[in-house]
Design an enzyme around this catalytic site. Structure first.
Site, PDB file in Angstrom:
ATOM      1  N   SER A 102       0.713  -1.014   0.009  1.00  0.00           N
ATOM      2  CA  SER A 102      -0.146  -0.119  -0.050  1.00  0.00           C
ATOM      3  C   SER A 102       0.947   1.109   0.135  1.00  0.00           C
ATOM      4  CB  SER A 102      -1.003  -0.024   1.201  1.00  0.00           C
ATOM      5  OG  SER A 102      -1.369   1.357   1.518  1.00  0.00           O
ATOM      6  N   TYR A 122      -2.122  -0.923  10.433  1.00  0.00           N
ATOM      7  CA  TYR A 122      -2.110  -1.169   9.200  1.00  0.00           C
ATOM      8  C   TYR A 122      -0.780  -0.772   8.278  1.00  0.00           C
ATOM      9  CZ  TYR A 122      -3.705  -1.160   4.225  1.00  0.00           C
ATOM     10  OH  TYR A 122      -3.879  -1.295   2.751  1.00  0.00           O
TER      11      TYR A 122
HETATM   12  P1  NAD Z   1     -11.535  -6.008   0.587  1.00  0.00           P
HETATM   13  O1  NAD Z   1     -11.701  -6.031   2.001  1.00  0.00           O
HETATM   14  O2  NAD Z   1     -12.343  -5.841  -0.300  1.00  0.00           O
HETATM   15  O3  NAD Z   1     -10.641  -7.446   0.262  1.00  0.00           O
HETATM   16  C1  NAD Z   1      -9.744  -8.093   1.036  1.00  0.00           C
HETATM   17  C2  NAD Z   1      -9.797  -9.670   0.945  1.00  0.00           C
HETATM   18  O4  NAD Z   1      -9.016 -10.508   1.988  1.00  0.00           O
HETATM   19  C3  NAD Z   1     -11.445 -10.110   1.143  1.00  0.00           C
HETATM   20  O5  NAD Z   1     -11.597 -11.014   0.126  1.00  0.00           O
HETATM   21  C4  NAD Z   1     -11.207 -10.662   2.565  1.00  0.00           C
HETATM   22  O6  NAD Z   1     -12.116 -11.964   2.730  1.00  0.00           O
HETATM   23  C5  NAD Z   1      -9.903 -11.272   2.517  1.00  0.00           C
HETATM   24  N1  NAD Z   1      -9.086 -11.736   3.667  1.00  0.00           N
HETATM   25  C6  NAD Z   1      -9.123 -11.027   4.875  1.00  0.00           C
HETATM   26  N2  NAD Z   1      -8.667 -11.663   5.850  1.00  0.00           N
HETATM   27  C7  NAD Z   1      -8.068 -12.944   5.309  1.00  0.00           C
HETATM   28  C8  NAD Z   1      -7.663 -14.157   5.924  1.00  0.00           C
HETATM   29  N3  NAD Z   1      -7.452 -14.391   7.092  1.00  0.00           N
HETATM   30  N4  NAD Z   1      -7.587 -15.256   4.922  1.00  0.00           N
HETATM   31  C9  NAD Z   1      -7.838 -15.264   3.815  1.00  0.00           C
HETATM   32  N5  NAD Z   1      -8.494 -14.003   3.306  1.00  0.00           N
HETATM   33  C10 NAD Z   1      -8.715 -13.091   3.926  1.00  0.00           C
HETATM   34  O7  NAD Z   1     -10.048  -5.237   0.277  1.00  0.00           O
HETATM   35  P2  NAD Z   1      -9.334  -4.680  -0.896  1.00  0.00           P
HETATM   36  O8  NAD Z   1      -9.626  -3.252  -1.168  1.00  0.00           O
HETATM   37  O9  NAD Z   1      -9.879  -5.449  -2.272  1.00  0.00           O
HETATM   38  O10 NAD Z   1      -7.846  -4.797  -0.820  1.00  0.00           O
HETATM   39  C11 NAD Z   1      -7.207  -5.938  -1.306  1.00  0.00           C
HETATM   40  C12 NAD Z   1      -5.451  -5.823  -1.007  1.00  0.00           C
HETATM   41  O11 NAD Z   1      -5.205  -4.559  -1.492  1.00  0.00           O
HETATM   42  C13 NAD Z   1      -5.372  -5.819   0.603  1.00  0.00           C
HETATM   43  O12 NAD Z   1      -4.059  -6.214   0.976  1.00  0.00           O
HETATM   44  C14 NAD Z   1      -5.280  -4.236   0.839  1.00  0.00           C
HETATM   45  O13 NAD Z   1      -4.564  -3.773   2.185  1.00  0.00           O
HETATM   46  C15 NAD Z   1      -4.722  -3.587  -0.505  1.00  0.00           C
HETATM   47  N6  NAD Z   1      -4.812  -2.183  -0.803  1.00  0.00           N
HETATM   48  C16 NAD Z   1      -6.060  -2.025  -1.187  1.00  0.00           C
HETATM   49  C17 NAD Z   1      -6.278  -0.469  -1.431  1.00  0.00           C
HETATM   50  C18 NAD Z   1      -7.686  -0.082  -1.750  1.00  0.00           C
HETATM   51  O14 NAD Z   1      -7.766   1.436  -1.942  1.00  0.00           O
HETATM   52  N7  NAD Z   1      -8.674  -0.712  -1.841  1.00  0.00           N
HETATM   53  C19 NAD Z   1      -5.353   0.500  -1.371  1.00  0.00           C
HETATM   54  C20 NAD Z   1      -3.957  -0.127  -0.893  1.00  0.00           C
HETATM   55  C21 NAD Z   1      -3.833  -1.318  -0.765  1.00  0.00           C
END
Ligand code: NAD
Length: 253
Positions: free
Chosen positions: A146, A159
């Site tokens: 991130s 985080y």
């Molecule tokens: P989201 O919450 O929609 O998806 C996260 C996924 O991880 C979900 O499917 C959830 O069920 C799964 N998950 C959580 N804990 C788990 C576990 N113990 N075992 C297996 N699966 C698990 O979030 P997102 O926005 O799609 O984010 C995906 C990744 O991208 C994350 O690592 C997040 O930190 C990173 N990220 C997202 C953004 C954004 O703006 N959306 C920005 C920077 C980084």
């Protein structure tokens, strides 16, 4: 698509594939020709995604995996390899955030965030890398960090710590696994609109944040496709230990 980005014949595993970026990553890899292992804590949540990929002419298996649980990780990897063959590409995507002031953050919150975002990538990355090493044909591991791996934001201390740690885990893995032809890189997304955050970004605080992004817009899921395909494919054959930031210029402010 040029052949350099072609993933035909490759097997990819995406953790946290049930929603958001994980779902997009799985579809993008499948569109590029990879057979995809879809991992989620509740396998029923990825049944529709498997059907969608299969109906589009791709190949997918769905498996139950909690990235914080080593036994669950091992079982899921075995199931993916039994269904699709050895894994060539791993996308360590599963992640969570707990939003609380530092002084109110509980030990259990810290454990949950660090266990999922950092230890989870260690467990899955190590299990997949061991198999890649035994097979001897290398592979690509992509950790989703991130912009908050280097920036900080209020109420997200755990985080930010987890993602900062993941950047260094990426570099340490890259250094040690290079001899085994395993490349380990990271994508650091900025603010990407997904179903769980779109409501926030429509509100006043979210809108103010969007105005602070140099490109004056939120990232959309397809904005990550290029970085993903670059790192997953042989187009990035000489890249390892790198982080690609995809943030519309946010960290430049
Ligand atoms: P989201 O919450 O929609 O998806 C996260 C996924 O991880 C979900 O499917 C959830 O069920 C799964 N998950 C959580 N804990 C788990 C576990 N113990 N075992 C297996 N699966 C698990 O979030 P997102 O926005 O799609 O984010 C995906 C990744 O991208 C994350 O690592 C997040 O930190 C990173 N990220 C997202 C953004 C954004 O703006 N959306 C920005 C920077 C980084």
């Amino acid at each position: 698509m040029t052949t350099k980005f072609d993933l035909a014949g490759k097997v990819a595993l995406v953790t946290g594939a049930s929603q958001g970026l994980g779902t997009r990553f799985a579809k993008t890899l499948a569109d590029a020709g990879a057979a995809v292992g879809l991992a989620a804590r509740q396998a029923d949540k990825i049944a529709d995604l498997k059907t969608e990929i299969d109906q589009a002419g791709g190949s997918a298996v769905s498996v139950r995996m909690d990235v914080t649980d080593a036994a669950s990780v091992a079982d899921a990897i075995t199931a993916v390899e039994a269904g699709l063959g050895p894994i060539d590409v791993l996308v360590n995507n599963a992640g969570i955030a707990i939003t609380k002031p530092f002084l109110e953050m509980e030990e259990a919150d810290y454990d949950q965030v660090l266990d999922t975002n950092l230890k989870g990538c260690f467990l899955v990355g190590q299990a997949v890398a061991r198999r890649m090493t035994e097979r001897g044909e290398g592979g690509s591991i992509i950790n989703i960090t991130s912009i908050l791996s280097t920036e900080v934001m209020g109420q997200l201390s755990t985080y930010c710590a987890s993602k900062g740690g993941l950047t260094q885990l990426t570099r340490g893995m890259a250094l040690e696994l290079a001899r085994a032809k395993i490349r380990v890189n990271a994508i650091a997304p900025g603010y990407i609109e997904t179903p769980i955050n779109s409501e926030f970004f429509q509100g006043p605080t979210g809108q103010a944040l969007v105005k602070s992004i140099p490109q004056r817009r939120l990232g959309q899921e397809p904005d990550l496709d290029g970085a993903l395909l670059l790192l997953a494919s042989d187009a990035s054959a000489y890249m390892t230990g790198s982080t690609i930031t995809v943030d519309g210029g946010f960290v430049l402010r």
